[in-house]
Scaffold this active site. Structure first.
Site, PDB file in Angstrom:
ATOM      1  CD  GLN A  85       1.895 -13.114   8.300  1.00 26.41           C
ATOM      2  OE1 GLN A  85       1.389 -13.838   9.417  1.00 26.41           O
ATOM      3  NE2 GLN A  85       2.305 -13.546   7.382  1.00 26.41           N
ATOM      4  NE  ARG A  87      14.182   0.078  14.739  1.00 24.55           N
ATOM      5  CZ  ARG A  87      15.152   0.781  15.799  1.00 24.55           C
ATOM      6  NH1 ARG A  87      16.159   1.190  15.047  1.00 24.55           N
ATOM      7  NH2 ARG A  87      15.822   0.329  17.020  1.00 24.55           N
ATOM      8  CD  GLU A  99     -18.349  19.231  19.955  1.00 33.43           C
ATOM      9  OE1 GLU A  99     -18.470  20.574  20.155  1.00 33.43           O
ATOM     10  OE2 GLU A  99     -18.630  19.013  20.577  1.00 33.43           O
TER      11      GLU A  99
END
Length: 374
Positions: free
Chosen positions: A274, A263, A237
């Site tokens: 940046q 965008r 797991e």
């Protein structure tokens, strides 16, 4: 050191990513048997199960690679978690420690997706502390009688079979814990479902055991070996399930990159800032580092090593970068990120769960410190 993948592993990665990406995103609906059989048909529910028991018999490293593809392609981390908890915390303990009669009858049903499995160890006052289990099991002829209450049992409302841990010798602490395979129709076993905010499509519930009679050959390993068997399942797991979180983080980073290119604000793409581009670069580096840590842990497990410190380091790194990537995606996507239809707020909640289940981040740090003799 060869970092390439053999053709079969790469082909499986590509297949699983492409196939799971086409699955309908049915959140917030509950887990359905149609979804479950889809996972079984894709080979996901038996990926590490031996071929003679209905699986494909892959080791840790190849399984981790495939589960990363699952998390990369499938946007429903609740379904991903439900599937992998079933495989690693229920099916694999039966595969590795179950009586031959139980293995041959139950594991193929689990690998195919006909059955749903659940792991029941957590209790209200005993999460990670297996020495504090209050559920008991007492021998009664050729049966054991189980009594107690288990909480936060993933898949419980839909489960056909449970791996249940109970105390057979309370005075011996973790050396007195025993694992049992308990079928859903066992008299005295009831499940009370409840809702949760994280991994919402993975059903969860409280399991009550009231005089449940379980055949003695349904014991995993031998009495008193339960804690060790549970830790053995955690190898699977904490590596292969968490590989799916590598996939989730990679999927979110890809979405951030696409958004940053498209965008535009103040006359230019936001990716030219940046604050955005460096954030993506920093996370991509951390993601790759977490991936390599996890791969190293899996490789060492495949070599037969215990690798406890490596497993803990991989689990810690993956869970933390998953949270930070999802939080970053929320900020970059802005208003889109918080929408319930196309947003990523659920991804953040699902990632945050990774720092708690399978041992908290603090537990992983403790294990890593032990490797240094601290």
């Amino acid at each position: 050191m060869d970092f390439g993948w053999h053709p079969a592993a790469q082909a499986d990665f590509d297949r699983l990513r492409a196939e799971t990406a086409t699955w309908p995103d049915e959140r917030p609906a509950a887990l359905t048997r149609q979804q479950w059989r889809r996972c079984g048909d894709a080979g996901l529910l038996g990926y590490s199960v031996p071929a003679d028991l209905g699986g494909t018999g892959h080791g840790f490293l190849d399984t981790a690679r495939a589960m990363e593809a699952f998390g990369l392609g499938c946007a429903d981390m609740g379904l991903v978690f439900a599937s992998l908890a079933h495989l690693f915390a229920c099916a694999m303990p039966i595969v590795e420690h179950g009586d031959e009669r139980v293995r041959k009858r139950m594991v193929p049903l689990m690998a195919s997706g006909e059955w749903v499995g659940a792991n029941a160890i957590t209790e209200q006052d005993a999460g990670s502390d297996v020495t504090a289990l209050r559920a008991t099991a007492r021998a009664d002829g050729d049966h054991y009688v189980l009594d107690g209450v288990k909480s936060f049992v993933s898949n419980a409302p839909e489960a056909d079979v449970f791996v249940v841990y109970a105390s057979t010798d309370p005075e011996f602490g973790h050396l007195g814990v025993t694992g049992f395979v308990v079928e859903r129709d066992t008299p005295g076993l009831t499940v009370e479902p409840f809702a949760k905010a994280v991994l919402a499509t993975c059903p969860v519930g409280e399991v009550r055991l009231a005089g449940c009679r379980v055949p003695a050959h349904h014991v995993l390993g031998v009495p008193g070996q339960g804690a060790a068997i549970f830790q053995s399942s955690m190898r699977w797991e904490r590596t292969c399930l968490f590989a799916a979180y590598l996939g989730q983080a990679g999927r979110l980073l890809e979405r951030c990159v696409a958004h940053a290119r498209e965008r535009r604000q103040f006359g230019r793409a936001i990716g030219t800032n940046q604050a955005v581009s460096h954030g993506i670069a920093r996370l991509s580096g951390r993601l790759e580092a977490a991936r390599l840590l996890l791969w190293q842990a899996c490789w060492r497990l495949d070599m037969g090593e215990r690798a406890s410190g490596a497993v803990a380091a991989g689990k810690l790194a993956v869970s933390e970068v998953a949270v930070d990537t999802a939080a970053f995606a929320m900020r970059v996507l802005g208003g889109t990120g918080v929408r319930t239809d196309v947003g990523v707020s659920h991804e953040l909640l699902d990632a945050m769960a990774a720092t708690t289940f399978s041992g908290t981040s603090e537990m992983q740090l403790e294990q890593m410190a032990k490797e240094w003799g601290l």
